[in-house]
Design a protein around this motif. Sequence first.
Motif, mmCIF file in Angstrom:
data_model
loop_
_atom_site.group_PDB
_atom_site.id
_atom_site.type_symbol
_atom_site.label_atom_id
_atom_site.label_comp_id
_atom_site.label_asym_id
_atom_site.label_seq_id
_atom_site.Cartn_x
_atom_site.Cartn_y
_atom_site.Cartn_z
ATOM 1 N N PHE A 58 -27.233 -17.085 63.178
ATOM 2 C CA PHE A 58 -27.994 -17.892 62.231
ATOM 3 C C PHE A 58 -28.185 -17.173 60.903
ATOM 4 O O PHE A 58 -28.134 -17.794 59.839
ATOM 5 C CB PHE A 58 -29.350 -18.259 62.846
ATOM 6 C CG PHE A 58 -30.198 -19.166 61.995
ATOM 7 C CD1 PHE A 58 -29.709 -20.379 61.550
ATOM 8 C CD2 PHE A 58 -31.491 -18.815 61.651
ATOM 9 C CE1 PHE A 58 -30.485 -21.228 60.769
ATOM 10 C CE2 PHE A 58 -32.281 -19.645 60.883
ATOM 11 C CZ PHE A 58 -31.772 -20.856 60.436
ATOM 12 N N ASP A 59 -28.419 -15.864 60.931
ATOM 13 C CA ASP A 59 -28.621 -15.138 59.677
ATOM 14 C C ASP A 59 -27.357 -15.144 58.825
ATOM 15 O O ASP A 59 -27.421 -15.176 57.588
ATOM 16 C CB ASP A 59 -29.110 -13.707 59.948
ATOM 17 C CG ASP A 59 -28.190 -12.939 60.877
ATOM 18 O OD1 ASP A 59 -27.257 -13.540 61.428
ATOM 19 O OD2 ASP A 59 -28.433 -11.728 61.065
ATOM 20 N N GLN A 60 -26.201 -15.132 59.471
ATOM 21 C CA GLN A 60 -24.956 -15.230 58.725
ATOM 22 C C GLN A 60 -24.800 -16.609 58.090
ATOM 23 O O GLN A 60 -24.288 -16.747 56.968
ATOM 24 C CB GLN A 60 -23.767 -14.944 59.658
ATOM 25 C CG GLN A 60 -23.691 -13.514 60.155
ATOM 26 C CD GLN A 60 -23.471 -12.527 59.013
ATOM 27 O OE1 GLN A 60 -22.657 -12.768 58.125
ATOM 28 N NE2 GLN A 60 -24.216 -11.428 59.034
ATOM 29 N N MET A 61 -25.250 -17.606 58.791
ATOM 30 C CA MET A 61 -25.210 -18.965 58.247
ATOM 31 C C MET A 61 -26.095 -19.063 57.007
ATOM 32 O O MET A 61 -25.697 -19.619 55.975
ATOM 33 C CB MET A 61 -25.664 -19.961 59.313
ATOM 34 C CG MET A 61 -25.810 -21.395 58.841
ATOM 35 S SD MET A 61 -26.343 -22.475 60.212
ATOM 36 C CE MET A 61 -26.784 -23.953 59.307
ATOM 37 N N LEU A 62 -27.298 -18.506 57.073
ATOM 38 C CA LEU A 62 -28.223 -18.578 55.938
ATOM 39 C C LEU A 62 -27.742 -17.757 54.753
ATOM 40 O O LEU A 62 -28.103 -18.051 53.607
ATOM 41 C CB LEU A 62 -29.613 -18.098 56.358
ATOM 42 C CG LEU A 62 -30.396 -18.975 57.331
ATOM 43 C CD1 LEU A 62 -31.782 -18.392 57.568
ATOM 44 C CD2 LEU A 62 -30.502 -20.405 56.816
ATOM 45 N N ALA A 63 -26.949 -16.736 55.012
ATOM 46 C CA ALA A 63 -26.472 -15.868 53.931
ATOM 47 C C ALA A 63 -25.400 -16.536 53.079
ATOM 48 O O ALA A 63 -25.061 -16.040 52.000
ATOM 49 C CB ALA A 63 -25.941 -14.562 54.514
ATOM 50 N N ARG A 64 -24.886 -17.658 53.539
ATOM 51 C CA ARG A 64 -23.831 -18.344 52.799
ATOM 52 C C ARG A 64 -24.378 -18.883 51.477
ATOM 53 O O ARG A 64 -25.449 -19.484 51.426
ATOM 54 C CB ARG A 64 -23.241 -19.486 53.622
ATOM 55 C CG ARG A 64 -22.560 -19.051 54.898
ATOM 56 C CD ARG A 64 -22.083 -20.244 55.695
ATOM 57 N NE ARG A 64 -21.120 -21.039 54.950
ATOM 58 C CZ ARG A 64 -19.925 -21.397 55.418
ATOM 59 N NH1 ARG A 64 -19.543 -21.005 56.628
ATOM 60 N NH2 ARG A 64 -19.112 -22.135 54.699
ATOM 61 N N THR A 65 -23.631 -18.697 50.423
ATOM 62 C CA THR A 65 -24.051 -19.180 49.104
ATOM 63 C C THR A 65 -23.607 -20.613 48.846
ATOM 64 O O THR A 65 -23.999 -21.201 47.828
ATOM 65 C CB THR A 65 -23.487 -18.273 48.009
ATOM 66 O OG1 THR A 65 -22.052 -18.248 48.102
ATOM 67 C CG2 THR A 65 -24.041 -16.856 48.149
ATOM 68 N N ASP A 66 -22.780 -21.157 49.755
ATOM 69 C CA ASP A 66 -22.269 -22.510 49.547
ATOM 70 C C ASP A 66 -23.055 -23.566 50.310
ATOM 71 O O ASP A 66 -22.628 -24.717 50.394
ATOM 72 C CB ASP A 66 -20.796 -22.588 49.936
ATOM 73 C CG ASP A 66 -20.557 -22.240 51.408
ATOM 74 O OD1 ASP A 66 -21.477 -21.684 52.040
ATOM 75 O OD2 ASP A 66 -19.446 -22.522 51.916
ATOM 76 N N LEU A 67 -24.214 -23.207 50.865
ATOM 77 C CA LEU A 67 -25.040 -24.170 51.595
ATOM 78 C C LEU A 67 -26.229 -24.610 50.745
ATOM 79 O O LEU A 67 -26.970 -23.777 50.226
ATOM 80 C CB LEU A 67 -25.552 -23.567 52.898
ATOM 81 C CG LEU A 67 -24.671 -23.617 54.140
ATOM 82 C CD1 LEU A 67 -25.476 -23.193 55.363
ATOM 83 C CD2 LEU A 67 -24.066 -24.988 54.359
#
Length: 378
Positions: A58-67
């Motif tokens: 989940f933390d990797q998902m939140l780190a995305r700048t394209d979301l």
Amino acid sequence: MTKQINVGVVGCGYWGPNLVRNFRSLPDCCLKVMCDLNESRLKHLNSLYPEVEGETQFDQMLARTDLDAVVVATSVKLHFPMAKASLLAGKHTLIEKPMAASTEQCEELIEIARSKGLVLMVGHTFLYSAPVRRIKEIVDARDIGEIRYISARRLNLGLFQKDINVAWDLAPHDISIILYIMRELPHSINCRGGTHVTPGIEDVTSMSLHFSKERSAIIHSSWHDPRKVREMTIVGSKRMIVYDDILTQEKIKIFDARVERPPHYDTFAEFQYAYHYGDIHSPYIKQDEPLKTECQHFLDCIRNGTPPLTGGAAGMEVVQILEASAESLRLNGAPISLTPARYHRETAVPFSRCATPVLQPQNGNAAMEAGAINSAHR
């Protein structure tokens, strides 16, 4: 062409795949990523939607700048930590019901969203359904007179939960509909229930909500019934409405039935109730998928900067009632008074002003535990 809003969904258990399917179908949404600890679930969904990336962290998902936005469809205990992490990461956030495990958690999420100027929305899906919208129109037009009481039954055999009782699992739908129709919070709640399978987890409950003007609502929830029942009755002073969500057609029936007391009488012998029995009418309702309407509403609120119909304050009201019901259960059904909420609902854009035609009124590694990514049972 309008720029698409990039969305990620965390939680691919029971309900998450439905959210994935609907967001993916909306033209102004780009579903970027699906997140779940269960790799087999991700593999299955990737076979259906190969263009959507799978993620286990989940933390990797939140780190995305394209979301731009995150949808949280996990177990209730993870709603708060995941939604908080999402908001702090600057993502607009949609949380499945119930919003969080406590009023304090709801307040914190509301404050974070407010301070960062983000949309915070709760998935009270039934408020986006055509039958409930029609009921709301009928009640607001006073076609059934003054509401006297509402009775709701949401019953089925299972699914038995281990971390929340049946009221927290099933009643949020009925509570959200009742608050939507009543347009006010109850002043007190009492609840009784029984525990028959899992120690400490009530699997049958009966909740009573008490409103102003002697109005009330009763919610019966059960994981022990042999039939699936989704029924609500709204009794008015002039007419009555029966809403049966299980039916594929004629989900709403309006009964021209009522009882009246005589305006005056001299003796008890003259006292006679007047019973009126008229026709039964089922209005035509164009069917749509409420979840798709809800997902589109979330995107519209992000794009237009408008408060959702089911925003954080609305979600907190439901949690406040659930908390009071839990306290009443602990006290063997004693009534619990509600204290005024710190946050009040913002004025959501009326359906008639929403840009999406389907919303028009009908007239005629953040707290993520192994194996914990399960969707809330609906």
